[in-house]
Each structure stands twice: as C-alpha cells, then as structure tokens.
Design a protein around this motif. Structure first.
Motif, mmCIF file in Angstrom:
data_model
loop_
_atom_site.group_PDB
_atom_site.id
_atom_site.type_symbol
_atom_site.label_atom_id
_atom_site.label_comp_id
_atom_site.label_asym_id
_atom_site.label_seq_id
_atom_site.Cartn_x
_atom_site.Cartn_y
_atom_site.Cartn_z
ATOM 1 N N TRP A 92 37.049 21.872 22.254
ATOM 2 C CA TRP A 92 36.372 20.485 21.546
ATOM 3 C C TRP A 92 35.391 19.571 22.822
ATOM 4 C CZ3 TRP A 92 37.096 21.071 17.693
ATOM 5 C CH2 TRP A 92 37.557 22.156 16.358
ATOM 6 N N ASN A 93 35.108 20.083 23.740
ATOM 7 C CA ASN A 93 34.188 19.461 25.042
ATOM 8 C C ASN A 93 33.254 20.972 25.023
ATOM 9 O OD1 ASN A 93 33.490 19.473 28.306
ATOM 10 N ND2 ASN A 93 35.215 18.224 28.461
ATOM 11 N N ALA A 94 31.872 19.953 24.949
ATOM 12 C CA ALA A 94 30.465 20.953 25.249
ATOM 13 C C ALA A 94 30.160 21.027 26.435
ATOM 14 C CB ALA A 94 29.443 19.935 24.478
ATOM 15 N N LYS A 95 30.035 20.752 27.278
ATOM 16 C CA LYS A 95 29.735 21.143 28.750
ATOM 17 C C LYS A 95 30.751 22.174 28.594
ATOM 18 C CE LYS A 95 27.932 18.463 32.775
ATOM 19 N NZ LYS A 95 27.834 17.659 33.302
ATOM 20 N N HIS A 96 31.966 22.189 28.817
ATOM 21 C CA HIS A 96 32.635 23.135 28.886
ATOM 22 C C HIS A 96 32.237 24.667 28.131
ATOM 23 C CE1 HIS A 96 36.936 21.019 30.196
ATOM 24 N NE2 HIS A 96 35.947 21.055 30.833
ATOM 25 N N GLN A 97 32.062 24.383 26.828
ATOM 26 C CA GLN A 97 31.981 24.897 25.859
ATOM 27 C C GLN A 97 29.620 25.622 26.450
ATOM 28 O OE1 GLN A 97 32.436 26.912 23.297
ATOM 29 N NE2 GLN A 97 34.203 26.095 24.495
ATOM 30 N N MET A 98 29.626 25.399 27.199
ATOM 31 C CA MET A 98 28.147 25.546 27.939
ATOM 32 C C MET A 98 28.656 26.604 29.352
ATOM 33 S SD MET A 98 26.192 21.903 27.321
ATOM 34 C CE MET A 98 24.653 21.933 28.842
ATOM 35 N N ILE A 99 29.334 26.071 30.003
ATOM 36 C CA ILE A 99 29.494 26.827 31.283
ATOM 37 C C ILE A 99 30.367 28.245 30.128
ATOM 38 C CG2 ILE A 99 31.573 26.937 32.887
ATOM 39 C CD1 ILE A 99 31.512 23.837 33.012
ATOM 40 N N MET A 100 30.881 28.251 29.792
ATOM 41 C CA MET A 100 31.659 29.604 29.242
ATOM 42 C C MET A 100 30.828 29.930 28.960
ATOM 43 S SD MET A 100 33.498 31.620 29.250
ATOM 44 C CE MET A 100 35.857 31.462 28.225
ATOM 45 N N ARG A 101 29.713 29.846 27.881
ATOM 46 C CA ARG A 101 28.233 30.249 27.414
ATOM 47 C C ARG A 101 26.883 30.969 28.710
ATOM 48 N NH1 ARG A 101 26.354 26.534 25.193
ATOM 49 N NH2 ARG A 101 27.825 27.127 22.315
ATOM 50 N N GLN A 102 27.572 30.045 29.816
ATOM 51 C CA GLN A 102 26.268 30.466 30.938
ATOM 52 C C GLN A 102 27.009 32.012 31.201
ATOM 53 O OE1 GLN A 102 24.435 27.259 32.906
ATOM 54 N NE2 GLN A 102 23.391 28.967 34.031
ATOM 55 N N PHE A 103 28.251 31.411 31.827
ATOM 56 C CA PHE A 103 29.018 32.349 32.544
ATOM 57 C C PHE A 103 29.113 33.645 31.944
ATOM 58 C CE2 PHE A 103 32.910 34.512 34.179
ATOM 59 C CZ PHE A 103 33.161 34.835 35.307
ATOM 60 N N MET A 104 28.797 33.997 30.619
ATOM 61 C CA MET A 104 29.951 35.279 29.543
ATOM 62 C C MET A 104 27.653 35.864 29.326
ATOM 63 S SD MET A 104 33.275 35.505 28.933
ATOM 64 C CE MET A 104 33.123 36.159 27.655
ATOM 65 N N SER A 105 26.824 34.695 28.644
ATOM 66 C CA SER A 105 25.402 35.672 28.837
ATOM 67 C C SER A 105 25.299 36.256 30.466
ATOM 68 C CB SER A 105 24.740 34.541 28.373
ATOM 69 O OG SER A 105 24.412 33.951 29.592
ATOM 70 N N ASN A 106 23.907 37.466 29.379
ATOM 71 C CA ASN A 106 23.911 38.338 30.222
ATOM 72 C C ASN A 106 24.916 39.239 31.665
ATOM 73 O OD1 ASN A 106 21.043 37.782 30.042
ATOM 74 N ND2 ASN A 106 21.630 35.765 31.140
ATOM 75 N N VAL A 107 25.839 40.129 30.672
ATOM 76 C CA VAL A 107 27.217 40.664 31.057
ATOM 77 C C VAL A 107 26.545 41.890 31.010
ATOM 78 C CG1 VAL A 107 29.806 40.737 30.945
ATOM 79 C CG2 VAL A 107 28.431 38.643 31.619
#
Length: 180
Positions: A92-107
C-alpha cells in the motif's frame, strides 16, 4: 506418521529431507576466468560443488545494487532475500512498490549447461563492463562477477583494510580480550 503399507496397516515415519540453509552455503575465493565469443562463462568448479552439495539447480543473476558488478544468487538465497525485502515493504506504499519493481526487474534465472557454463547476456556484460576477462568473487552465500579493473577500484589498500577490520572486530570484544 503415514500409512505406507496400503491395506496392511503398517505405519512408517517420514522425515522431511533437510534443506540446506543459506547460512550453510559458503562461496569463497577470487578466481579469474574468461567468456567465450557468445558471452558464456564457466562457473568455477569450487562454486559448482557448493551449489551441487546444496541441491541448487538454478542461479539468479542480477546487477548489484551498489557496485558495477553482477551477483549470482543460488535460487534459495534469492528467494530468502525476496522474502526479507517483502517483509519490509508494504503493498500500500507507492515508493515501496517502486523499490520492489526496480529490484525485481532485469533479473535472469539461469541453469548451468552440462559443462558448467552459463550465458552472460550482452545487456549484463555491458552493465558490469565485462569484456572477455572477468573475475568470480565468493561473497559468502552469493558470487560476484567483476571486470578486473572495476574490482581493483573497490579494494582497500592493505593498511586501511587492516585498520577497518581491527576496528570492526574490536567492537565485538569486551575488555578481557575475549569475544562476548
């Protein structure tokens, strides 16, 4: 306990297979290697043995968050890291979702071929500035893949290293000279 005798009413106990934990997996060493013309590299034998001993069949490759290198995670270690990160983030936190998205992308999830090779895609070779020569560095439960020059830039000189290590370890020792 389970019924392992069908209609004979014979009962057996089943013990689950003990899974190795990330704490039992230790990669150590600094090993020079090369990629072939297609960008494939042999994972050093000593690292392959650790993976095999722990029943790991796949590795996850990601660019490091802090340094210009690649990190190879055994799949179980990767999953533990994702669980840890998820435990700290809120959906429910937009910044947290951005962090997860960036961490998980390009794997990339990789399997070693029968010779112990894996492909480092052009995208990853470029991100880590890896040409043909590279270095594998065991970092406990993960393996870093470096361009030689980039790795050398991150190393401390011996005196600074000794001083920092002494300071770090002294924080864990009480006045008697013994670890607490």
């Amino acid at each position: 306990m389970g019924n392992c005798g069908g209609n004979k009413k014979i009962f057996c106990t089943f013990e689950p297979k003990k899974q190795k934990t990330a704490k039992e997996m230790r990669f150590i060493g600094n090993i020079e290697a090369k990629t072939d013309a297609k960008g494939r590299a042999f994972l050093p034998a000593q690292f392959r043995k650790v993976l095999q001993a722990n029943g790991e069949e796949r590795i996850v490759m990601k660019r490091d968050v802090f340094q210009q290198c690649l990190v190879l995670y055994p799949e179980s270690v990767w999953n533990a890291r994702i669980d840890e990160l998820n435990g700290r983030l809120s959906v429910w936190n937009a910044k947290h979702q951005m962090i997860m998205r960036q961490f998980m992308s390009n794997v990339e999830v990789l399997s070693l071929d029968s010779s112990g090779r894996f492909l480092i895609s052009a995208q990853y070779r470029k991100a880590a500035n890896i040409n043909q020569e590279l270095r594998f560095v065991g970092m406990g439960d993960v393996i870093e893949v470096w361009n030689n020059d980039e790795l050398n830039k991150t190393m401390m000189d011996q005196n600074a290293f000794s001083s920092e290590l002494e300071t770090l370890m002294a924080d864990n020792i009480n006045g008697s000279g013994k670890e607490e």
